[in-house]
Design a protein around this motif. Structure first.
Motif, PDB file in Angstrom:
ATOM      1  N   ALA A   1     -28.999 -23.092 132.554  1.00 29.79           N
ATOM      2  CA  ALA A   1     -29.838 -22.850 131.377  1.00 29.79           C
ATOM      3  C   ALA A   1     -29.532 -23.863 130.271  1.00 29.79           C
ATOM      4  N   LEU A   2     -28.258 -24.187 130.100  1.00 30.23           N
ATOM      5  CA  LEU A   2     -27.867 -25.159 129.082  1.00 30.23           C
ATOM      6  C   LEU A   2     -28.343 -26.564 129.452  1.00 30.23           C
ATOM      7  N   ARG A   3     -28.252 -26.899 130.715  1.00 26.82           N
ATOM      8  CA  ARG A   3     -28.707 -28.229 131.176  1.00 26.82           C
ATOM      9  C   ARG A   3     -30.181 -28.427 130.867  1.00 26.82           C
ATOM     10  N   GLU A   4     -30.979 -27.387 131.118  1.00 32.05           N
ATOM     11  CA  GLU A   4     -32.418 -27.498 130.861  1.00 32.05           C
ATOM     12  C   GLU A   4     -32.689 -27.851 129.409  1.00 32.05           C
ATOM     13  N   VAL A   5     -32.012 -27.184 128.487  1.00 30.76           N
ATOM     14  CA  VAL A   5     -32.216 -27.452 127.065  1.00 30.76           C
ATOM     15  C   VAL A   5     -31.678 -28.834 126.709  1.00 30.76           C
TER      16      VAL A   5
ATOM     17  N   THR B   1     -41.732 -25.394 126.182  1.00 31.02           N
ATOM     18  CA  THR B   1     -42.378 -25.691 127.470  1.00 31.02           C
ATOM     19  C   THR B   1     -41.491 -25.337 128.662  1.00 31.02           C
ATOM     20  N   LEU B   2     -40.219 -25.038 128.414  1.00 27.49           N
ATOM     21  CA  LEU B   2     -39.327 -24.705 129.528  1.00 27.49           C
ATOM     22  C   LEU B   2     -39.743 -23.388 130.178  1.00 27.49           C
ATOM     23  N   PRO B   3     -39.648 -23.316 131.488  1.00 28.07           N
ATOM     24  CA  PRO B   3     -39.949 -22.043 132.155  1.00 28.07           C
ATOM     25  C   PRO B   3     -38.872 -21.018 131.814  1.00 28.07           C
ATOM     26  N   ASP B   4     -39.209 -19.755 131.983  1.00 26.12           N
ATOM     27  CA  ASP B   4     -38.224 -18.701 131.767  1.00 26.12           C
ATOM     28  C   ASP B   4     -37.023 -18.925 132.675  1.00 26.12           C
ATOM     29  N   VAL B   5     -35.880 -18.452 132.223  1.00 29.24           N
ATOM     30  CA  VAL B   5     -34.652 -18.566 133.008  1.00 29.24           C
ATOM     31  C   VAL B   5     -34.752 -17.630 134.212  1.00 29.24           C
ATOM     32  N   ALA B   6     -34.544 -18.192 135.368  1.00 29.15           N
ATOM     33  CA  ALA B   6     -34.527 -17.398 136.604  1.00 29.15           C
ATOM     34  C   ALA B   6     -33.088 -16.956 136.860  1.00 29.15           C
ATOM     35  N   VAL B   7     -32.897 -15.671 137.055  1.00 32.32           N
ATOM     36  CA  VAL B   7     -31.553 -15.148 137.269  1.00 32.32           C
ATOM     37  C   VAL B   7     -31.323 -14.968 138.761  1.00 32.32           C
ATOM     38  N   ASP B   8     -30.537 -15.848 139.314  1.00 29.98           N
ATOM     39  CA  ASP B   8     -30.169 -15.798 140.722  1.00 29.98           C
ATOM     40  C   ASP B   8     -28.786 -15.162 140.799  1.00 29.98           C
ATOM     41  N   ARG B   9     -28.738 -13.914 141.203  1.00 30.12           N
ATOM     42  CA  ARG B   9     -27.475 -13.158 141.249  1.00 30.12           C
ATOM     43  C   ARG B   9     -26.486 -13.707 142.273  1.00 30.12           C
TER      44      ARG B   9
ATOM     45  N   THR C   1     -34.369 -18.888 120.522  1.00 26.56           N
ATOM     46  CA  THR C   1     -34.859 -19.171 121.870  1.00 26.56           C
ATOM     47  C   THR C   1     -33.699 -19.493 122.811  1.00 26.56           C
ATOM     48  N   ILE C   2     -32.781 -20.316 122.355  1.00 27.45           N
ATOM     49  CA  ILE C   2     -31.622 -20.663 123.187  1.00 27.45           C
ATOM     50  C   ILE C   2     -30.774 -19.422 123.442  1.00 27.45           C
ATOM     51  N   HIS C   3     -30.610 -18.607 122.419  1.00 26.27           N
ATOM     52  CA  HIS C   3     -29.849 -17.361 122.551  1.00 26.27           C
ATOM     53  C   HIS C   3     -30.469 -16.477 123.641  1.00 26.27           C
ATOM     54  N   ARG C   4     -31.775 -16.311 123.608  1.00 27.22           N
ATOM     55  CA  ARG C   4     -32.451 -15.478 124.612  1.00 27.22           C
ATOM     56  C   ARG C   4     -32.327 -16.080 126.015  1.00 27.22           C
TER      57      ARG C   4
END
Length: 195
Positions: free
Chosen positions: A91-95, A72-80, A130-133
């Motif tokens: 990303a780790l916090r979300e999981v 259910t988590l949204p895709d990781v947003a990459v903020d450069r 999934t976590i890897h991706r």
């Protein structure tokens, strides 16, 4: 039968949904030690034989709970504008926070995902993939960044740190309140000031 496949009919999917929801309620009520597939079936209003058609063990059932929450988590947003360490930490916090507010469920998920039956191994592989991706997305495009080999080594180290942190949290050696900051510190140590 794996309940995470797309081959379920609508009715079967509804039954699986009821079992998964009932498993969460049952864990909250009796903990993982008191959980049985039979009791979850009763709570869900499903025949035990039907429940066992979808979940061969309580480990499989609780592992499915974690997998579904992860999906259910949204895709990781990459903020450069953020460093790699900050993106990975987010990303780790979300999981990590998927079951953070439910100590009984978090402990149950940790124990369940250490199970050795084929269904649990399959779920563990899908969860790990999934976590890897998600971590790859947070790291950014290694080909563009020219850090392909460095990112691979960093990703391996981050995945090991994450797995160890989740195990420590699930066994009560680390609180979920501390988990996010500890993972952020580990990502910063591993990635340094990389963009």
């Amino acid at each position: 039968m794996s309940s995470s496949t797309s081959t379920l009919t609508v009715r079967q999917a509804e039954t699986v949904d009821r079992l998964v929801d009932a498993a969460v309620d049952e864990v909250r009520s009796v903990g993982f030690g008191g959980l049985t597939v039979r009791n979850v079936a009763a709570r869900a209003g499903v025949a035990p034989a039907t429940a066992y058609t979808y979940f061969g063990s309580k480990e499989h059932l609780v592992g499915e709970v974690f997998y579904r929450r992860l999906m259910t988590l949204p895709d990781v947003a990459v903020d450069r504008r953020l460093s790699s360490a900050n993106r990975v930490a987010a990303a780790l916090r979300e999981v990590a926070l998927l079951v953070a507010d439910e100590p009984e469920l978090s402990a149950a998920c940790t124990i369940a995902l250490l199970g050795d039956d084929p269904e649990v191994r399959s779920l563990r592989d899908r969860i790990g993939g999934t976590i890897h991706r998600r971590l790859l997305a947070a790291l950014g495009d290694p080909a563009r960044d020219g850090k392909r080999d460095g990112n691979r080594a960093a990703l391996d180290a981050i995945e090991l740190a994450f797995s160890g942190a989740m195990l420590q949290t699930g066994t009560g050696h680390l609180s979920y309140d501390e988990l996010g900051d500890r993972l952020a510190a580990a990502a910063e140590l591993i990635l340094g000031g990389r963009r």
